[in-house]
Design an enzyme around this catalytic site. Structure first.
Site, PDB file in Angstrom:
ATOM      1  N   GLU A 270       4.644   8.048   9.852  1.00 12.51           N
ATOM      2  CA  GLU A 270       4.605   8.336   8.425  1.00 12.51           C
ATOM      3  C   GLU A 270       4.820   9.831   8.190  1.00 12.51           C
ATOM      4  O   GLU A 270       3.861  10.618   8.273  1.00 12.51           O
ATOM      5  CB  GLU A 270       3.247   7.932   7.842  1.00 12.51           C
ATOM      6  CG  GLU A 270       2.942   6.449   7.970  1.00 12.51           C
ATOM      7  CD  GLU A 270       1.987   5.979   6.894  1.00 12.51           C
ATOM      8  OE1 GLU A 270       2.332   5.054   6.164  1.00 12.51           O
ATOM      9  OE2 GLU A 270       0.906   6.579   6.759  1.00 12.51           O
TER      10      GLU A 270
ATOM     11  N   LYS B  46      -5.370   2.278   0.077  1.00 11.06           N
ATOM     12  CA  LYS B  46      -6.016   3.592  -0.106  1.00 11.06           C
ATOM     13  C   LYS B  46      -7.247   3.432  -1.012  1.00 11.06           C
ATOM     14  O   LYS B  46      -7.927   2.416  -0.915  1.00 11.06           O
ATOM     15  CB  LYS B  46      -5.004   4.613  -0.639  1.00 11.06           C
ATOM     16  CG  LYS B  46      -3.733   4.638   0.212  1.00 11.06           C
ATOM     17  CD  LYS B  46      -2.817   5.778  -0.088  1.00 11.06           C
ATOM     18  CE  LYS B  46      -1.598   5.684   0.813  1.00 11.06           C
ATOM     19  NZ  LYS B  46      -0.705   6.845   0.684  1.00 11.06           N
TER      20      LYS B  46
ATOM     21  N   GLU C  61      -3.669  11.438   5.256  1.00 11.31           N
ATOM     22  CA  GLU C  61      -4.631  11.829   4.218  1.00 11.31           C
ATOM     23  C   GLU C  61      -6.007  12.092   4.826  1.00 11.31           C
ATOM     24  O   GLU C  61      -6.746  12.968   4.364  1.00 11.31           O
ATOM     25  CB  GLU C  61      -4.672  10.742   3.127  1.00 11.31           C
ATOM     26  CG  GLU C  61      -3.396  10.796   2.280  1.00 11.31           C
ATOM     27  CD  GLU C  61      -2.982   9.486   1.659  1.00 11.31           C
ATOM     28  OE1 GLU C  61      -3.785   8.538   1.610  1.00 11.31           O
ATOM     29  OE2 GLU C  61      -1.809   9.397   1.226  1.00 11.31           O
TER      30      GLU C  61
ATOM     31  N   ASN D 105      -1.507  -0.648   2.669  1.00 14.19           N
ATOM     32  CA  ASN D 105      -2.616   0.299   2.647  1.00 14.19           C
ATOM     33  C   ASN D 105      -2.955   0.576   1.192  1.00 14.19           C
ATOM     34  O   ASN D 105      -2.217   1.286   0.517  1.00 14.19           O
ATOM     35  CB  ASN D 105      -2.192   1.581   3.382  1.00 14.19           C
ATOM     36  CG  ASN D 105      -3.219   2.693   3.262  1.00 14.19           C
ATOM     37  OD1 ASN D 105      -4.343   2.475   2.818  1.00 14.19           O
ATOM     38  ND2 ASN D 105      -2.820   3.897   3.669  1.00 14.19           N
TER      39      ASN D 105
ATOM     40  N   SER E  66       6.892   5.763   1.274  1.00 14.98           N
ATOM     41  CA  SER E  66       7.800   5.368   0.185  1.00 14.98           C
ATOM     42  C   SER E  66       8.665   4.159   0.519  1.00 14.98           C
ATOM     43  O   SER E  66       9.823   4.082   0.090  1.00 14.98           O
ATOM     44  CB  SER E  66       8.659   6.558  -0.260  1.00 14.98           C
ATOM     45  OG  SER E  66       7.840   7.587  -0.784  1.00 14.98           O
TER      46      SER E  66
ATOM     47  N   HIS F 128      -4.611   8.397   9.512  1.00 10.75           N
ATOM     48  CA  HIS F 128      -3.676   8.539   8.396  1.00 10.75           C
ATOM     49  C   HIS F 128      -3.622  10.017   7.998  1.00 10.75           C
ATOM     50  O   HIS F 128      -4.634  10.722   8.059  1.00 10.75           O
ATOM     51  CB  HIS F 128      -4.125   7.674   7.221  1.00 10.75           C
ATOM     52  CG  HIS F 128      -3.109   7.603   6.122  1.00 10.75           C
ATOM     53  ND1 HIS F 128      -2.940   8.627   5.213  1.00 10.75           N
ATOM     54  CD2 HIS F 128      -2.200   6.662   5.808  1.00 10.75           C
ATOM     55  CE1 HIS F 128      -1.966   8.299   4.382  1.00 10.75           C
ATOM     56  NE2 HIS F 128      -1.489   7.115   4.725  1.00 10.75           N
TER      57      HIS F 128
ATOM     58  N   GLY G 140       4.136   8.677  -0.758  1.00 14.59           N
ATOM     59  CA  GLY G 140       3.875   8.728  -2.191  1.00 14.59           C
ATOM     60  C   GLY G 140       4.831   9.599  -2.978  1.00 14.59           C
ATOM     61  O   GLY G 140       4.569   9.925  -4.139  1.00 14.59           O
TER      62      GLY G 140
HETATM   63  P1  PGA Z   1       3.407   5.113   0.181  1.00 16.21           P
HETATM   64  O1  PGA Z   1       2.210   5.357   1.224  1.00 16.21           O
HETATM   65  O2  PGA Z   1       4.068   3.799   0.564  1.00 16.21           O
HETATM   66  O3  PGA Z   1       2.748   5.048  -1.158  1.00 16.21           O
HETATM   67  O4  PGA Z   1       4.351   6.252   0.327  1.00 16.21           O
HETATM   68  C1  PGA Z   1       2.341   5.002   2.572  1.00 16.21           C
HETATM   69  C2  PGA Z   1       1.070   5.314   3.313  1.00 16.21           C
HETATM   70  O5  PGA Z   1       0.471   6.376   3.081  1.00 16.21           O
HETATM   71  O6  PGA Z   1       0.627   4.521   4.165  1.00 16.21           O
END
Ligand code: PGA
Length: 247
Positions: free
Chosen positions: A163, A12, A95, A10, A207, A93, A169
């Site tokens: 997640e 983003k 976010e 992803n 992560s 997601h 992140g």
């Molecule tokens: P990350 O994000 O691997 O940077 O923690 C995962 C995601 O939001 O899909």
């Protein structure tokens, strides 16, 4: 037959045309991957990325609208993602749930639209840190699954990504036992919603890095990963793909 494992990246709101060199590097390093490899870039990169990804790497969007077309300025229809080479779309997601107020019902409507357009929906669920601290994790995940998965979901058109919001992140991850507990619960919940629940791929995200991927992929009911930051560099994502190939 066991479902084909999936390494999903992803990107983003990261990347540009120059970053397509990472796709070239990934294809060169993994010309015939032993798992399914997917990259979900910003929508503007889908078409040029398709030319570089070929049939080696599948592509996906990061959101779609619930309607097939119309007066929705700034939005993208599922069929438009498919038209430029996407086979998947990430939906719900955290976010988007946080930044755009997406509810479970909105996610379910978008997933139904994705299915109608022939896309596989990657439906994301996950608890906040406050919810985990309050002992609400399993109830939160069960409710999100119940509300976010549309009718007619199958193992062929739906993937679920767990997640934890606090792991995205941050460099923090749940313990292996905590991941196993949630993935086991998700498998049980799916049995009520999806006919072929045992074949639905369940991804862990938050992560995932080259250093922890193998350990995470050894956890029961983990069929792959949804990778954010570590998917932006071919070397890191390639190491995660290699860990999944041998899991
Ligand atoms: P990350 O994000 O691997 O940077 O923690 C995962 C995601 O939001 O899909």
């Amino acid at each position: 037959m066991a479902p084909r494992k999936l390494a999903a990246g992803n990107w983003k709101m990261n990347g540009d045309l120059a970053a397509l060199a990472e796709i070239d590097a990934l294809v060169a390093a993994h010309p015939a991957p032993g798992c399914e490899v997917l990259v979900c870039p910003p929508a503007v990169l889908l078409h040029p990325m398709k030319a570089r990804a070929g049939t080696v790497i599948a592509l996906g969007g990061q959101d779609c609208h619930a309607n097939p077309s119309g007066a929705h300025t700034g939005d993208i229809a599922a069929a438009q993602l498919k038209d430029v080479g996407a086979a998947y779309v990430i939906l719900g997601h955290s976010e988007r749930r946080a930044d755009h107020g997406e509810t479970d019902a909105a996610v379910a409507a978008k997933a139904a639209a994705a299915h109608a357009a022939g896309l596989t929906a990657i439906i994301c669920v996950g608890e906040t840190e406050a919810q985990r601290d309050a002992g609400e994790t399993l109830a939160v995940i069960a409710a999100q699954l119940d509300g976010s998965i549309p009718a007619r979901a199958t193992a062929a058109n739906t993937v679920i990504a767990y997640e934890p919001v606090w792991a995205i992140g941050t460099g923090r991850t749940p313990t292996n036992d905590q991941i196993a507990e949630v993935h086991g619960l998700m498998r049980d919940c799916l049995a009520d919603k999806v006919g072929d629940a045992a074949a639905v791929r369940l991804l862990y995200g938050g992560s995932v890095k080259p250093g922890n991927a193998a350990e995470i992929f050894a956890i029961p009911h983990v069929d792959g990963a949804l990778v954010g930051g570590a998917s932006l560099k071919a070397a890191d994502f390639g190491a995660i793909i290699a860990a999944l190939e041998t899991a």
